[in-house]
Design a protein around this motif. Structure first.
Motif, PDB file in Angstrom:
ATOM      1  N   LEU A   1       0.782  -1.290  -0.022  1.00 23.84           N
ATOM      2  CA  LEU A   1      -0.063  -0.009  -0.183  1.00 23.84           C
ATOM      3  C   LEU A   1       0.915   1.099  -0.103  1.00 23.84           C
ATOM      4  O   LEU A   1       1.709   1.412   0.661  1.00 23.84           O
ATOM      5  CB  LEU A   1      -1.009   0.152   1.291  1.00 23.84           C
ATOM      6  N   ALA A   2       0.449   2.265  -0.967  1.00 27.05           N
ATOM      7  CA  ALA A   2       1.160   3.734  -0.664  1.00 27.05           C
ATOM      8  C   ALA A   2       0.502   4.242   0.203  1.00 27.05           C
ATOM      9  O   ALA A   2      -0.909   4.630   0.137  1.00 27.05           O
ATOM     10  CB  ALA A   2       1.085   4.052  -2.125  1.00 27.05           C
ATOM     11  N   ILE A   3       1.374   4.990   1.185  1.00 30.08           N
ATOM     12  CA  ILE A   3       0.691   6.013   2.170  1.00 30.08           C
ATOM     13  C   ILE A   3       1.644   7.219   2.050  1.00 30.08           C
ATOM     14  O   ILE A   3       2.545   7.185   1.598  1.00 30.08           O
ATOM     15  CB  ILE A   3       0.366   5.266   3.559  1.00 30.08           C
ATOM     16  N   ASP A   4       0.988   8.257   2.942  1.00 27.67           N
ATOM     17  CA  ASP A   4       1.890   9.491   3.088  1.00 27.67           C
ATOM     18  C   ASP A   4       2.280  10.412   1.858  1.00 27.67           C
ATOM     19  O   ASP A   4       3.368   9.986   1.369  1.00 27.67           O
ATOM     20  CB  ASP A   4       3.399   8.908   4.125  1.00 27.67           C
ATOM     21  N   HIS A   5       1.525  10.967   1.713  1.00 31.89           N
ATOM     22  CA  HIS A   5       1.820  11.847   0.510  1.00 31.89           C
ATOM     23  C   HIS A   5       1.782  13.563   0.832  1.00 31.89           C
ATOM     24  O   HIS A   5       1.077  14.258   0.261  1.00 31.89           O
ATOM     25  CB  HIS A   5       0.742  11.669  -0.872  1.00 31.89           C
ATOM     26  N   SER A   6       2.189  13.641   2.027  1.00 29.72           N
ATOM     27  CA  SER A   6       2.508  15.088   2.498  1.00 29.72           C
ATOM     28  C   SER A   6       3.514  16.008   1.834  1.00 29.72           C
ATOM     29  O   SER A   6       3.368  17.144   1.650  1.00 29.72           O
ATOM     30  CB  SER A   6       2.731  15.089   4.025  1.00 29.72           C
ATOM     31  N   HIS A   7       4.851  15.149   1.725  1.00 26.74           N
ATOM     32  CA  HIS A   7       5.891  15.924   0.929  1.00 26.74           C
ATOM     33  C   HIS A   7       5.993  15.625  -0.391  1.00 26.74           C
ATOM     34  O   HIS A   7       6.987  14.735  -0.776  1.00 26.74           O
ATOM     35  CB  HIS A   7       6.988  15.292   1.837  1.00 26.74           C
ATOM     36  N   VAL A   8       5.024  16.185  -1.251  1.00 27.13           N
ATOM     37  CA  VAL A   8       5.203  15.869  -2.665  1.00 27.13           C
ATOM     38  C   VAL A   8       5.254  17.158  -3.134  1.00 27.13           C
ATOM     39  O   VAL A   8       5.721  18.323  -2.704  1.00 27.13           O
ATOM     40  CB  VAL A   8       3.805  15.176  -3.206  1.00 27.13           C
ATOM     41  N   PHE A   9       5.222  17.267  -4.510  1.00 30.07           N
ATOM     42  CA  PHE A   9       5.344  18.634  -5.406  1.00 30.07           C
ATOM     43  C   PHE A   9       6.778  19.121  -5.048  1.00 30.07           C
ATOM     44  O   PHE A   9       7.019  20.420  -5.147  1.00 30.07           O
ATOM     45  CB  PHE A   9       4.326  19.647  -5.163  1.00 30.07           C
ATOM     46  N   LYS A  10       7.750  18.208  -4.791  1.00 32.12           N
ATOM     47  CA  LYS A  10       9.247  18.530  -4.803  1.00 32.12           C
ATOM     48  C   LYS A  10       9.736  18.940  -3.418  1.00 32.12           C
ATOM     49  O   LYS A  10      10.571  18.778  -2.797  1.00 32.12           O
ATOM     50  CB  LYS A  10       9.744  19.488  -5.833  1.00 32.12           C
ATOM     51  N   ILE A  11       8.728  20.079  -3.001  1.00 33.01           N
ATOM     52  CA  ILE A  11       9.104  20.733  -1.723  1.00 33.01           C
ATOM     53  C   ILE A  11       8.079  20.536  -0.659  1.00 33.01           C
ATOM     54  O   ILE A  11       7.827  21.519   0.421  1.00 33.01           O
ATOM     55  CB  ILE A  11       9.392  22.134  -2.050  1.00 33.01           C
ATOM     56  N   GLY A  12       7.198  19.480  -0.679  1.00 35.49           N
ATOM     57  CA  GLY A  12       6.359  19.315   0.369  1.00 35.49           C
ATOM     58  C   GLY A  12       5.216  20.295   0.755  1.00 35.49           C
ATOM     59  O   GLY A  12       4.646  21.057  -0.108  1.00 35.49           O
ATOM     60  N   ALA A  13       5.267  20.704   2.114  1.00 34.48           N
ATOM     61  CA  ALA A  13       4.314  21.542   2.332  1.00 34.48           C
ATOM     62  C   ALA A  13       4.675  22.929   2.229  1.00 34.48           C
ATOM     63  O   ALA A  13       4.033  24.055   2.570  1.00 34.48           O
ATOM     64  CB  ALA A  13       3.919  21.398   3.768  1.00 34.48           C
ATOM     65  N   LEU A  14       5.920  23.051   1.590  1.00 35.95           N
ATOM     66  CA  LEU A  14       6.529  24.853   1.437  1.00 35.95           C
ATOM     67  C   LEU A  14       6.316  25.522   0.091  1.00 35.95           C
ATOM     68  O   LEU A  14       6.473  26.565   0.083  1.00 35.95           O
ATOM     69  CB  LEU A  14       7.956  24.579   1.641  1.00 35.95           C
ATOM     70  N   TRP A  15       5.352  24.741  -0.556  1.00 37.75           N
ATOM     71  CA  TRP A  15       5.058  25.256  -1.863  1.00 37.75           C
ATOM     72  C   TRP A  15       3.944  26.340  -1.799  1.00 37.75           C
ATOM     73  O   TRP A  15       3.168  26.056  -0.772  1.00 37.75           O
ATOM     74  CB  TRP A  15       4.584  24.166  -3.007  1.00 37.75           C
ATOM     75  N   ASP A  16       3.972  27.435  -2.685  1.00 39.17           N
ATOM     76  CA  ASP A  16       3.070  28.266  -2.942  1.00 39.17           C
ATOM     77  C   ASP A  16       2.566  28.743  -4.244  1.00 39.17           C
ATOM     78  O   ASP A  16       3.440  28.045  -5.163  1.00 39.17           O
ATOM     79  CB  ASP A  16       3.225  29.728  -2.054  1.00 39.17           C
ATOM     80  N   GLU A  17       1.791  29.570  -4.826  1.00 39.83           N
ATOM     81  CA  GLU A  17       1.831  29.786  -6.056  1.00 39.83           C
ATOM     82  C   GLU A  17       2.902  30.260  -7.003  1.00 39.83           C
ATOM     83  O   GLU A  17       3.064  29.500  -8.000  1.00 39.83           O
ATOM     84  CB  GLU A  17       0.660  31.084  -6.178  1.00 39.83           C
ATOM     85  N   VAL A  18       3.839  30.855  -6.185  1.00 35.19           N
ATOM     86  CA  VAL A  18       5.137  31.107  -7.084  1.00 35.19           C
ATOM     87  C   VAL A  18       6.103  29.985  -7.067  1.00 35.19           C
ATOM     88  O   VAL A  18       6.802  29.754  -8.209  1.00 35.19           O
ATOM     89  CB  VAL A  18       5.868  32.461  -6.076  1.00 35.19           C
ATOM     90  N   GLN A  19       6.295  29.370  -5.979  1.00 35.27           N
ATOM     91  CA  GLN A  19       7.207  28.132  -5.901  1.00 35.27           C
ATOM     92  C   GLN A  19       6.848  26.968  -6.746  1.00 35.27           C
ATOM     93  O   GLN A  19       7.489  26.539  -7.528  1.00 35.27           O
ATOM     94  CB  GLN A  19       7.250  27.659  -4.300  1.00 35.27           C
ATOM     95  N   LEU A  20       5.454  26.643  -6.883  1.00 31.85           N
ATOM     96  CA  LEU A  20       5.009  25.477  -7.827  1.00 31.85           C
ATOM     97  C   LEU A  20       5.134  25.995  -9.272  1.00 31.85           C
ATOM     98  O   LEU A  20       5.473  25.219 -10.030  1.00 31.85           O
ATOM     99  CB  LEU A  20       3.332  25.545  -7.440  1.00 31.85           C
ATOM    100  N   LYS A  21       4.899  27.222  -9.680  1.00 34.72           N
ATOM    101  CA  LYS A  21       5.062  27.696 -11.085  1.00 34.72           C
ATOM    102  C   LYS A  21       6.494  27.644 -11.506  1.00 34.72           C
ATOM    103  O   LYS A  21       6.951  27.067 -12.473  1.00 34.72           O
ATOM    104  CB  LYS A  21       4.666  29.100 -11.131  1.00 34.72           C
ATOM    105  N   ARG A  22       7.484  28.060 -10.480  1.00 37.00           N
ATOM    106  CA  ARG A  22       9.207  27.696 -10.764  1.00 37.00           C
ATOM    107  C   ARG A  22       9.261  26.389 -10.757  1.00 37.00           C
ATOM    108  O   ARG A  22       9.939  26.244 -11.792  1.00 37.00           O
ATOM    109  CB  ARG A  22       9.792  28.255  -9.525  1.00 37.00           C
ATOM    110  N   ILE A  23       8.945  25.468 -10.002  1.00 37.76           N
ATOM    111  CA  ILE A  23       9.091  23.930 -10.185  1.00 37.76           C
ATOM    112  C   ILE A  23       8.632  23.561 -11.567  1.00 37.76           C
ATOM    113  O   ILE A  23       9.266  22.668 -12.220  1.00 37.76           O
ATOM    114  CB  ILE A  23       8.794  23.171  -9.174  1.00 37.76           C
ATOM    115  N   HIS A  24       7.573  23.698 -11.864  1.00 39.52           N
ATOM    116  CA  HIS A  24       6.628  23.575 -13.074  1.00 39.52           C
ATOM    117  C   HIS A  24       7.435  23.791 -14.486  1.00 39.52           C
ATOM    118  O   HIS A  24       7.850  23.247 -15.331  1.00 39.52           O
ATOM    119  CB  HIS A  24       5.474  24.220 -13.190  1.00 39.52           C
TER     120      HIS A  24
END
Length: 274
Positions: free
Chosen positions: A154-177
């Protein structure tokens, strides 16, 4: 899979701390079952809960093996009557719960997989990780469970995704994208070293690729819909999250090319449709 509603349950009691993972989840009882709960508190931000709920919904669309979840409501009364919740600074309101698997083993080891009944899901989990940019799965020994009763991974625990986990915001996620497509870092960490031998044969990703081919932008919009208001997701953040996930889905062919170089037992197969 058709779209579905996430249930909301009231917490009746706090049982104990789980003691596994950075987010220090709590075992709590609802009127229906025990849930492993991640809360908004002194330590954790709402983005942890947003990440978990969005990734759960996407996982279900891709037929990833994952415990059922619920939004759980913790009342002020429960908090005030539970010293540990007061100590942790848990806020009243809605939090994220994953159904507790009573007979399960974290810390994946090769002997478990020799008796697993869902080895065909391993390539699906690996591709899913690349889509959601889940760096945590490779080295965190606590975010794969082996269900000893069902003999399923089973796959569990998806809190630290989108490369930087819970630290992302609109600007950061655009940069990673805008950085372009790449695999998660530390690809050959402990968990993946155990899993990669099961990415074998000619078309190991066929099962999940069929599900990927059925996804639409509307499905991703659904994944990011119905987030509890108190978790604070803005319209701008919702939009960039949809763009981020959809871009990686549209570029699955590029992800597969990168995976091919890291999976020595993958013999090839027809990927012309992706």
């Amino acid at each position: 899979m058709n779209h579905f509603n996430i249930p909301t349950y009231d917490i009746l009691s706090f049982e104990r701390e789980i003691g596994n993972g950075v987010t220090n989840p709590l075992l709590m009882r609802t009127q229906h079952d025990l849930y492993v709960v991640k809360t908004i508190d002194h330590k954790e931000e709402p983005k942890v809960l947003i990440n978990e709920l969005v990734c759960y919904k996407l996982a279900k669309l891709l037929d990833i093996p994952i415990p059922d979840v619920a939004v759980v409501n913790i009342s002020q009364h429960i908090i005030q009557s539970t010293p540990k919740l007061i100590e942790l600074g848990v806020q009243p309101g809605k939090h994220f719960g994953s159904k507790f698997v009573s007979k399960a083993q974290p810390n994946l080891q090769p002997p478990m997989l020799r008796i697993a009944t869902n080895l065909e899901d391993i390539p699906s989990i690996i591709l899913f990780d690349q889509i959601i940019y889940n760096d945590d799965r490779t080295t965190n020994r606590g975010n794969l469970l082996f269900d000893l009763k069902q003999k399923r991974l089973l796959a569990i625990d998806h809190s630290h995704v989108f490369k930087i986990g819970a630290l992302w915001d609109e600007v950061q996620l655009k940069r990673i994208h805008e950085e372009g497509i790449c695999l998660i870092k530390e690809f050959h960490g402990h968990n993946y070293k155990v899993l990669l031998k099961y990415v074998n044969g000619n078309n190991p990703f066929n099962k999940v690729l069929q599900k990927v081919s059925e996804l639409t932008i509307a499905a991703i919009e659904w994944c990011v819909s119905d987030i509890p208001d108190e978790w604070g997701l803005t319209d701008g953040e919702r939009g960039v999250m949809i763009e981020f996930i959809w871009y990686r889905i549209e570029n699955v062919a590029e992800i597969l090319k990168l995976l091919k170089d890291q999976c020595p037992d993958w013999k090839g197969g027809d990927l012309s449709g992706f």
